[in-house]
Each structure stands twice: as structure tokens, then as C-alpha cells.
Scaffold this motif. Sequence first.
Motif, mmCIF file in Angstrom:
data_model
loop_
_atom_site.group_PDB
_atom_site.id
_atom_site.type_symbol
_atom_site.label_atom_id
_atom_site.label_comp_id
_atom_site.label_asym_id
_atom_site.label_seq_id
_atom_site.Cartn_x
_atom_site.Cartn_y
_atom_site.Cartn_z
ATOM 1 N N UNK A 170 0.863 -1.318 0.325
ATOM 2 C CA UNK A 170 -0.134 0.047 0.057
ATOM 3 C C UNK A 170 0.893 1.311 0.112
ATOM 4 N N UNK A 171 1.712 1.251 0.864
ATOM 5 C CA UNK A 171 2.765 2.475 0.922
ATOM 6 C C UNK A 171 3.468 2.780 -0.498
ATOM 7 N N UNK A 172 3.730 1.837 -1.066
ATOM 8 C CA UNK A 172 4.544 1.800 -2.208
ATOM 9 C C UNK A 172 3.447 2.385 -3.327
ATOM 10 N N UNK A 173 2.219 1.878 -3.393
ATOM 11 C CA UNK A 173 1.339 2.433 -4.330
ATOM 12 C C UNK A 173 0.940 3.568 -4.335
ATOM 13 N N UNK A 174 0.855 4.161 -2.858
ATOM 14 C CA UNK A 174 0.515 5.509 -2.704
ATOM 15 C C UNK A 174 1.853 6.435 -2.943
ATOM 16 N N UNK A 175 2.837 6.207 -2.604
ATOM 17 C CA UNK A 175 3.839 6.911 -3.105
ATOM 18 C C UNK A 175 4.229 7.000 -4.500
ATOM 19 N N UNK A 176 4.256 5.858 -5.017
ATOM 20 C CA UNK A 176 4.417 5.745 -6.650
ATOM 21 C C UNK A 176 3.273 6.496 -7.347
ATOM 22 N N UNK A 177 2.003 6.262 -6.972
ATOM 23 C CA UNK A 177 0.971 6.921 -7.659
ATOM 24 C C UNK A 177 1.199 8.566 -7.512
ATOM 25 N N UNK A 178 1.432 8.958 -6.170
ATOM 26 C CA UNK A 178 1.793 10.314 -5.724
ATOM 27 C C UNK A 178 2.814 10.968 -6.859
ATOM 28 N N UNK A 179 4.031 10.218 -6.684
ATOM 29 C CA UNK A 179 5.152 10.625 -7.275
ATOM 30 C C UNK A 179 4.947 10.713 -8.919
ATOM 31 N N UNK A 180 4.568 9.800 -9.273
ATOM 32 C CA UNK A 180 4.192 9.855 -10.859
ATOM 33 C C UNK A 180 3.232 10.872 -11.348
ATOM 34 N N UNK A 181 2.141 11.159 -10.566
ATOM 35 C CA UNK A 181 1.092 11.975 -10.808
ATOM 36 C C UNK A 181 1.493 13.590 -10.797
ATOM 37 N N UNK A 182 2.625 13.415 -10.032
ATOM 38 C CA UNK A 182 3.002 14.829 -9.593
ATOM 39 C C UNK A 182 3.989 15.077 -10.864
ATOM 40 N N UNK A 183 4.960 14.188 -11.115
ATOM 41 C CA UNK A 183 5.545 14.471 -12.329
ATOM 42 C C UNK A 183 4.755 14.681 -13.663
ATOM 43 N N UNK A 184 3.894 14.072 -13.811
ATOM 44 C CA UNK A 184 2.882 14.070 -14.923
ATOM 45 C C UNK A 184 2.342 15.682 -14.954
ATOM 46 N N UNK A 256 11.781 9.124 -19.214
ATOM 47 C CA UNK A 256 10.908 9.753 -20.450
ATOM 48 C C UNK A 256 10.290 11.194 -19.505
ATOM 49 N N UNK A 257 9.815 10.912 -18.442
ATOM 50 C CA UNK A 257 9.453 12.110 -17.621
ATOM 51 C C UNK A 257 10.613 12.964 -17.171
#
Lengths: 283, 216
Positions: A170-184, A256-257
Motif C-alpha cells: 500500500x505505501x509503495x502504491x501511494x508513493x508511486x501514484x503520488x510521485x508519478x502523478x506529480x511528475x505528469x 521519459x519524464x
Amino acid sequence: MKLFNVASYVCLQNFRKWQVDYRVWIIAILLFMFTQIFTKEIIEFSKAINIEVTPWIFPFLFTQKFVKLLFFFPLILLFCDAPFIDDNQAYVIARSGRIPWSIGQIAYIIIASSIYFLFLLFLTIIINISHIQFTSSWGKVLGTLANTNASSVIGLKTFVSRNILYYFTPLQAMWFTFFLSWLVGIVLGLVIYVINSISNTRIWGVLTASFLLVLDATVTGFPSIYRFSPVSWSNLDRIDINGTTQMPSISYIYIGLAILIIGMIILGIIANRKQSIHVLPPI
Amino acid sequence: MQQVAIEINNISKKFGETTVLDGVTLSLEKNKIHGLIGRNGSGKTMLLKCICGFVIPTTGTIKVSDQQIGKDCDVPDNVGIIIEAPGFLPNYDGYTNLKFLAAIKRKITKEQILATIDKVGLDSKSKKKVGKYSLGMRQRLGLAQALMEEPGILILDEPMNGLDNQGVADIRKLLLELKKEGKTIILASHGKEDIEILCDTVHEMDHGKVINSIIK
């Protein structure tokens, strides 16, 4: 150091306008409403089976293409007047110079994008706080919705991905979703910034960013095309974790980002150095 | 011969097929008040924007204090400006707005900001938000922001806009005092009386050209 100081003041001047910027309030209300609407079925299911849901709902806001559009479009509204030149900015530029000013505006996009997605992340928890049990596991509610047909039975508008539960804690998913969404989000903001700066209008940057959002929805179901759709990279369900699919790998996404962000930062600074500064009417 | 504060050399600016500045050449001496007059659309504001570095000319060069805009610097240093309508953050008072701007260069103190606000005829102690200011008050605050860092050159586009007769008289008096202090002032105005009372040189513009120059 001086460059950093001046740029930070330029950046801060944009945040000072948030209090009276009607768009910020509209965006906050929209995000609140959307979060409530699209987490409602999960909470109803949780109540029906009498088991509290865990707080890890955020990653699943972006797994369904049309729901994701709704959560990303307000970000375009926030950045639609990039490069954020108004009557007051003329006085700022006269003091800062063009390059520190550009850096400050780009810093604003980066920080505002992080605030946007952090706000969304916390909304998913705060809105549903009375039905949440804090635990480090995915929990029975999300587990059942991912691994059975319960989500279609209750008419869930988002999609609780089995792959996300399998490959991420869960923590990985939360972090990666936030991080990748932030970069996008930064990419979308910079697209608007660069294209508006070059074209001296607001429309082309907004149209291009909107196109990228719609592209994400359009390429759903075509994994080999995800690598050409940057907005798709914020969906954990579209990342190839163990090299067995045609979807982009996490390394591909990071590179890519990075290329997109660094390239557009350089373009943005050059564009602002070479273009005339025109104050457009407020949005 | 007096030193030249601003040297404008064959400046032209085109937007597509439209020419807004056409071969403007001027030498503006230090310690003088230079007036730009002309009807709306004559190119006065565009010329001032070129001097400030906001608009990049299609051809020609501009030097401010011997620094070429676009080559030695992007925006000229030591210049205070009012261009078009003064814009401030409406949810903060006048002093706080100026404090935010002053923090960028960090050249002046709180006391200097307050003194400048008083100098332009506003109440430096007032907590009234700028969003509630009248047009005349905003114009005065715009002048304060141009003056507060004590620039050597002032570029003022319609500084009397929105002021009542007393306000106009106060600002005229202030500009003459600033000239005595050694400042160079470029003033664009519709008001012929302002130009006649204040200016040492007057340059009339029409269709992007300087059509007449008077040196008093």
C-alpha cells in the motif's frame, strides 16, 4: 544563491494570489466532489460488509480512464494562464530579470502540482475518515473488490486493480501514484507554459495539454502505445513490473519524464528570454 | 554636453504585417524630464515597453545607462516603471504589496518603503486592502513602487491617470523634485499641460514614428 532567492520570491508571488483566485476555490470544490462521488461505492460496500476500508484508495482514482480525466482536468484549469503574466508580474519581472523570473514560474508549476496531488491524496482519506481503519495492509474491502466480481456488482466507477495489489505494498502504491502523478502534472503544466510562452496566447498550450489527457483515455487497451502517452504513466496498472508485457517499464517512465521535464524547462527559459512579455486579461 | 541616459537607435517593432514602431531614434539626456505625447495607438507605450525590456524590438538597439537591452541585460537595472494599469495583489494592503516587491532586490528597508508611500500622498499606516483602493490611490501606489528603490531613471506611462486636480498638482511637484535630485524621467502623457509644465524635451509620436521633437 541570489538566483535561487530571486526565483523563490517570484514563485511565492504566485501562491499569494491563491487566496483571491476563484479558480483555486473551484478546483478545491471540484476535487472534493469528485473524490466523494468516486469513493462512495467503496465506502458503501465497506458498510454493507461491515468491514472498515483501509486508507489506500488514492492509487485507484487513476485506473479508470474517464475518472482519471476528471481528476486531471482541474490541473489544466490551474495552469491555463501560464506563464502567469498579469499587471503585477510586470513589476516583478522588472526587478528579477527574465531568467530568474522564468525559473520562479517553473518552480511554481512544480510546487503547485505537488500541492494538487497531495491535496487529492489527503482528500481520499479525510472524506472517508469515519469509515477508515489504519493498517499497513490492503485490507479485506480493497482485496475483495480487486479479486472478485464485487466491484461490478456494486457498480464501482473506478477500478481496483488486482495487479496493483499484487505488485505493490500500500505505501509503495501511494508513493508511486503520488510521485508519478506529480511528475505528469509538472509535464502538463510545462506543456502549457512553453506553448503559451511561444505562441503568446493561452489557447494552444491548454489545447495541447488537453489533447495529452484525452490521448490517455484513447490509448486504453493498447499497451504498446502507453509508452507514447505521458499521462498514462501515472497509472500503476500501466507499468510493466516484471518485463512480461508491452507496457512501459518504470525505468522507461522515469527517463521519459526526466527528458520531458528537463527539456521543457530549458525551452521555457529560452522562450521567455526571447519573447516579448504581454500582459493578457485575467482569466 | 549632458550624458545620455537612454539611447534609442532605429527601433522598429512589427506584429505580423502591423508596424507599431517605425525607425524611432532618440537620445534622452540625464537629469531631464522627457515627454512623449501622441494619440492612442501612436506607439508611446510600446516604445516605453521596449525601453523596459518587456518588448523585444524587431530591429534596432536600446541602451539604458550604457547597457544594451537584450545583450548586456534583459531588463535595465536602476529603473522604476509604471506601464499601463498598476497591478497589485488585491488582498494585501499597500505597504505589504510594496514589501513583497522590495524583497526581490532587497535594497531598501521598511522605513524607506513607508516614507515613499507617504511621499506619494498615501497613508503608510493604512491597512486598507488594495482591492478597495480607488483608481487614484492605485496610481499613487504604482508611483510609490516605481520610486521606492530610488532608481536613477523613471519610466512613467500616464502617471496622472485617475488623479484629481490636487493629485495631479502633487505628482507634478514630486516629479520636479525628483528631477532636482538628479533623476532622469521619461513621461508619456495625453495631458498637454503636464508636458508643458514638466518636460525639458517633448517628442510627439504618430503611427509609430517620432514626428516632432522640441527641446526647451
